[in-house]
Motif scaffolding. Structure first.
Motif, PDB file in Angstrom:
ATOM      1  N   ASN A 225      45.820  43.407  35.575  1.00 58.95           N
ATOM      2  CA  ASN A 225      46.365  41.931  35.562  1.00 58.95           C
ATOM      3  C   ASN A 225      46.053  41.345  34.230  1.00 58.95           C
ATOM      4  O   ASN A 225      46.350  40.158  34.128  1.00 58.95           O
ATOM      5  CB  ASN A 225      45.848  41.232  36.563  1.00 58.95           C
ATOM      6  CG  ASN A 225      46.462  41.668  37.970  1.00 58.95           C
ATOM      7  OD1 ASN A 225      47.328  42.392  38.043  1.00 58.95           O
ATOM      8  ND2 ASN A 225      45.487  41.731  39.253  1.00 58.95           N
ATOM      9  N   LYS A 226      45.311  42.002  33.301  1.00 63.19           N
ATOM     10  CA  LYS A 226      44.940  41.468  31.940  1.00 63.19           C
ATOM     11  C   LYS A 226      44.361  40.107  32.273  1.00 63.19           C
ATOM     12  O   LYS A 226      44.762  39.167  31.620  1.00 63.19           O
ATOM     13  CB  LYS A 226      46.322  41.310  31.201  1.00 63.19           C
ATOM     14  CG  LYS A 226      46.884  42.757  30.965  1.00 63.19           C
ATOM     15  CD  LYS A 226      48.002  42.465  29.710  1.00 63.19           C
ATOM     16  CE  LYS A 226      48.668  43.667  29.415  1.00 63.19           C
ATOM     17  NZ  LYS A 226      49.851  43.653  28.651  1.00 63.19           N
ATOM     18  N   GLN A 227      43.166  40.168  32.997  1.00 63.48           N
ATOM     19  CA  GLN A 227      42.345  38.979  33.152  1.00 63.48           C
ATOM     20  C   GLN A 227      41.136  39.363  33.105  1.00 63.48           C
ATOM     21  O   GLN A 227      40.536  40.517  32.706  1.00 63.48           O
ATOM     22  CB  GLN A 227      42.547  38.535  34.885  1.00 63.48           C
ATOM     23  CG  GLN A 227      42.283  39.467  35.923  1.00 63.48           C
ATOM     24  CD  GLN A 227      42.789  38.802  37.149  1.00 63.48           C
ATOM     25  OE1 GLN A 227      43.609  38.310  37.227  1.00 63.48           O
ATOM     26  NE2 GLN A 227      42.036  39.469  37.959  1.00 63.48           N
ATOM     27  N   GLY A 228      39.942  38.307  33.164  1.00 59.98           N
ATOM     28  CA  GLY A 228      38.597  38.641  33.145  1.00 59.98           C
ATOM     29  C   GLY A 228      38.503  39.149  31.459  1.00 59.98           C
ATOM     30  O   GLY A 228      38.747  38.656  30.409  1.00 59.98           O
ATOM     31  N   ASN A 229      37.767  40.218  31.479  1.00 66.87           N
ATOM     32  CA  ASN A 229      37.344  41.033  30.247  1.00 66.87           C
ATOM     33  C   ASN A 229      38.613  41.592  29.573  1.00 66.87           C
ATOM     34  O   ASN A 229      38.668  41.674  28.201  1.00 66.87           O
ATOM     35  CB  ASN A 229      36.498  41.979  30.403  1.00 66.87           C
ATOM     36  CG  ASN A 229      35.128  41.536  30.777  1.00 66.87           C
ATOM     37  OD1 ASN A 229      34.407  40.669  30.417  1.00 66.87           O
ATOM     38  ND2 ASN A 229      34.404  42.301  31.622  1.00 66.87           N
TER      39      ASN A 229
END
Length: 324
Positions: A225-229
């Motif tokens: 989801n291309k989130q967080g790191n």
């Protein structure tokens, strides 16, 4: 000519520590002048610590402070390192933090050495709400943005002029702030480095914020989801903080009672098992203990009912990220 030091308050875990130092030796050794290791070894066999000390002693850039037992608070270890080192600029680093690209450390130090900033660090909250809100208001801090934000800092990937640390009381430990302090309505508390963060804010220092890149229990989902790191502005991820690896040998690999094994906790423990396995398999030597350590991980996997396939997938993902 300025000088640079890395301050590393470490547990006695030979594998996670040597894995951390492996990247320094292979990829950014020339970017610092000295590494100070403050080593505790309460839970590790004497022959293991002797082998670890022998390896560290072979490195001319490493200065060792050794405490056989008991394990000392993280903040006290940092304080001792600040007092012992003599270099102009220091970076606080933890032994479960892995910088696997060159020029990253050099770039961080230059931001402080140039005078453009006074501090490079990773923001976080890590304190009770009333204290959090008081810091934001008192120091007029912008804590908006994506990811781990807050008025305080991690004692990891943290670069500052040593002279500025010496202007504080050198108390890096967690701290309680009783009702009435700064007109607080309730008792408050802050984790390691919160009180130090407050002192540095009071000095009016200018901070350059970087992401901590703490390994996530939901790493696969985050990547997809291309989130967080994996949030695009945070890429490339040139370093990572594995997190909580001191809880292994002498802790959860043994008989330490497990927390409730919720799905979230299982994912967290699968992360830890992945990192312990990566570090152990990468470091040679420690003959019998090497097998004992891997057996301890295997025992924890069974005891906590973890998913071995998830652990293997995480091992492969993190090894790919680090290029090993």
């Amino acid at each position: 000519m300025t000088s640079r030091a890395v301050l590393l308050p470490a547990t006695g875990d030979p594998f996670t520590l040597l894995f951390c130092l492996k990247f320094w030796k292979e990829r950014w050794e020339d970017e610092v002048d000295k590494i100070y290791v403050n080593l505790n070894s309460e839970y590790f066999p004497k022959e293991v610590i002797n082998e670890l000390l022998a390896r560290l002693s072979d490195e001319p850039k490493i200065h060792i402070i050794y405490h056989p037992a008991p394990t000392r608070p993280h903040g006290q270890g940092i304080k001792e390192l600040v007092q012992v080192c003599q270099e102009d600029y220091v970076m606080l680093l933890e032994n479960d933090a892995y910088i696997y690209k060159n020029n990253v450390v050099d770039r961080w130090f230059k931001k402080v050495e140039s005078g453009e900033y006074d501090v490079v660090g990773s923001p976080r909250g890590s304190c009770t709400k009333e204290l959090y809100d008081w810091e934001v208001k008192t120091f007029n801090l912008d804590v908006s943005g994506y990811g781990d934000v807050g008025p305080n800092y991690w004692p990891n990937f943290f670069i500052i002029k040593r002279e500025n640390l010496l202007k504080t009381d050198l108390n890096f430990d967690s701290k309680e702030f009783p009702k009435g302090w700064e007109r607080f309505m309730e008792d408050n508390a802050g984790d390691t480095f919160v009180w130090m963060s407050i002192q540095l804010h009071r000095m009016g220092l200018k901070f350059f914020n970087i992401p901590q890149h703490k390994a996530s229990p939901t790493e696969f989902e985050d990547k997809e989801n291309k989130q967080g790191n994996w949030y695009p502005p945070f890429q490339p991820m040139d370093y990572i903080h594995a997190g909580s690896l001191s809880s292994g040998w002498g802790g959860y690999m043994g008989d330490k009672p497990l927390p409730e094994m919720t799905e979230a906790n299982k994912l967290e423990f699968e992360n830890r098992c992945a990192w312990w396995t990566i570090a152990c398999q990468d470091i040679e030597g420690f003959t019998k203990f090497h097998d004992d350590y891997l057996n301890g991980i295997a025992r924890l996997i069974v005891r906590a009912e973890l998913n071995s396939k998830n652990i293997d997938k995480k091992i492969n993902l993190y090894k790919e990220i680090m290029g090993i």
